[in-house]
Design a protein around this motif. Structure first.
Motif, short mmCIF file in Angstrom:
data_model
loop_
_atom_site.label_atom_id
_atom_site.label_comp_id
_atom_site.label_asym_id
_atom_site.label_seq_id
_atom_site.Cartn_x
_atom_site.Cartn_y
_atom_site.Cartn_z
N THR A 128 0.84 -1.19 0.00
CA THR A 128 0.00 0.00 0.00
C THR A 128 0.88 1.24 0.00
O THR A 128 1.87 1.31 0.71
CB THR A 128 -0.91 0.03 1.25
OG1 THR A 128 -1.71 -1.15 1.26
CG2 THR A 128 -1.82 1.24 1.24
N LEU A 129 0.48 2.21 -0.81
CA LEU A 129 1.19 3.49 -0.86
C LEU A 129 0.21 4.57 -0.43
O LEU A 129 -0.89 4.66 -0.97
CB LEU A 129 1.69 3.76 -2.28
CG LEU A 129 2.41 5.07 -2.52
CD1 LEU A 129 3.76 5.08 -1.79
CD2 LEU A 129 2.63 5.30 -4.00
N THR A 130 0.59 5.38 0.55
CA THR A 130 -0.26 6.46 1.03
C THR A 130 -0.03 7.71 0.19
O THR A 130 1.10 8.06 -0.12
CB THR A 130 0.05 6.77 2.51
OG1 THR A 130 -0.12 5.58 3.27
CG2 THR A 130 -0.85 7.84 3.05
N VAL A 131 -1.13 8.36 -0.15
CA VAL A 131 -1.09 9.59 -0.96
C VAL A 131 -1.63 10.72 -0.10
O VAL A 131 -2.70 10.59 0.49
CB VAL A 131 -1.93 9.44 -2.24
CG1 VAL A 131 -1.93 10.72 -3.04
CG2 VAL A 131 -1.48 8.27 -3.06
N ASP A 132 -0.89 11.82 -0.01
CA ASP A 132 -1.32 12.98 0.77
C ASP A 132 -0.61 14.21 0.20
O ASP A 132 0.59 14.36 0.39
CB ASP A 132 -0.98 12.77 2.24
CG ASP A 132 -1.66 13.80 3.13
OD1 ASP A 132 -2.29 14.74 2.61
OD2 ASP A 132 -1.55 13.66 4.37
N TYR A 133 -1.33 15.06 -0.53
CA TYR A 133 -0.72 16.25 -1.11
C TYR A 133 -1.78 17.29 -1.43
O TYR A 133 -2.98 17.04 -1.30
CB TYR A 133 0.09 15.89 -2.36
CG TYR A 133 -0.71 15.58 -3.60
CD1 TYR A 133 -0.83 16.53 -4.62
CD2 TYR A 133 -1.32 14.35 -3.80
CE1 TYR A 133 -1.54 16.25 -5.77
CE2 TYR A 133 -2.03 14.07 -4.94
CZ TYR A 133 -2.15 15.02 -5.92
OH TYR A 133 -2.86 14.75 -7.06
N ASP A 134 -1.34 18.47 -1.82
CA ASP A 134 -2.24 19.57 -2.19
C ASP A 134 -2.22 19.75 -3.69
O ASP A 134 -1.17 19.75 -4.33
CB ASP A 134 -1.81 20.87 -1.51
CG ASP A 134 -2.05 20.83 0.00
OD1 ASP A 134 -2.99 20.14 0.42
OD2 ASP A 134 -1.31 21.50 0.73
N LEU A 135 -3.41 19.93 -4.25
CA LEU A 135 -3.60 20.09 -5.70
C LEU A 135 -4.12 21.50 -5.96
O LEU A 135 -5.05 21.95 -5.29
CB LEU A 135 -4.61 19.05 -6.21
CG LEU A 135 -5.13 19.20 -7.63
CD1 LEU A 135 -4.05 18.80 -8.62
CD2 LEU A 135 -6.37 18.34 -7.84
N THR A 136 -3.55 22.18 -6.92
CA THR A 136 -4.06 23.49 -7.32
C THR A 136 -5.28 23.27 -8.21
O THR A 136 -5.18 22.65 -9.27
CB THR A 136 -2.98 24.27 -8.10
OG1 THR A 136 -1.83 24.41 -7.27
CG2 THR A 136 -3.49 25.65 -8.49
N PRO A 137 -6.46 23.75 -7.77
CA PRO A 137 -7.68 23.54 -8.57
C PRO A 137 -7.62 24.30 -9.89
O PRO A 137 -6.98 25.35 -9.98
CB PRO A 137 -8.80 24.11 -7.70
CG PRO A 137 -8.22 24.27 -6.34
CD PRO A 137 -6.75 24.44 -6.52
N PRO A 138 -8.29 23.77 -10.92
CA PRO A 138 -8.32 24.48 -12.20
C PRO A 138 -9.16 25.75 -12.07
O PRO A 138 -10.10 25.79 -11.28
CB PRO A 138 -8.99 23.48 -13.15
CG PRO A 138 -9.82 22.62 -12.26
CD PRO A 138 -9.09 22.54 -10.96
#
Length: 174
Positions: free
Chosen positions: A15-25
């Motif tokens: 399992t790989l954990t994903v946690d980040y911030d995305l700039t919305p379009p």
């Protein structure tokens, strides 16, 4: 964001954990005061990997009925099957293949920003409302009806039927 899936593909982790911030379009009439927060996991399920994410983004816009400022949060789930290019060719030959259900790993790296941005646009409400029962604006003076009655006359006779009103008044006077 590029996710390195090589340890997952080699079987070193399950399992790989994903946690980040995305700039919305950018969206017309909507301001995103913060980045969208994305968190979830990618799990190895023998033949395919399962990507399960939750995206949370605050936004500011204006009510479609009364033009008052609206500040809300949109939270939605994003799930896809992760395949490499060989796996994608294999599943694309099936009759029930839906390209939108898959994300492709290229050289062990996965870029999901474009798919998440598209999902955000699709999940976003078509109309922003300050409340479900927002009465809107007065069609005469433009005052927000939530602030109370403005005193404008709202019942008008269709000008095409004005002649009939005059005929009825004549009959009553006879």
């Amino acid at each position: 964001m590029l996710l390195d899936l090589r340890p997952l593909m080699r079987g070193e982790i399950s399992t790989l954990t994903v946690d980040y911030d995305l700039t919305p379009p950018p969206m017309e009439g909507v301001i995103f005061p913060e980045s969208a927060h994305v968190k979830g996991t990618i799990t190895d399920n023998t033949e395919f990997m399962c990507l399960t994410l939750q995206c949370d983004v605050p936004f500011i816009g204006e009510c479609a009925r009364c033009l008052a400022p609206v500040s809300h949060r949109l939270t939605f789930d994003f799930s896809r099957t992760v395949v490499d290019e060989k796996g994608l060719r294999m599943v694309s030959d099936t009759d029930d293949f839906d390209e939108d259900e898959y994300v492709t790993v290229v050289d062990g790296m996965l870029d999901i920003d474009e798919q998440l941005a598209e999902a955000l646009l699709l999940e976003f409400p078509s109309k922003l409302l300050c409340s479900e029962d927002c009465p809107g604006l007065c069609p005469k003076c433009g005052k927000p009806l939530a602030e109370g009655d403005c005193g404008c006359v709202t019942k008008e006779i269709d000008p095409r039927f004005e002649i009939l009103k005059k005929l009825l008044e004549k009959d009553e006077n006879m």
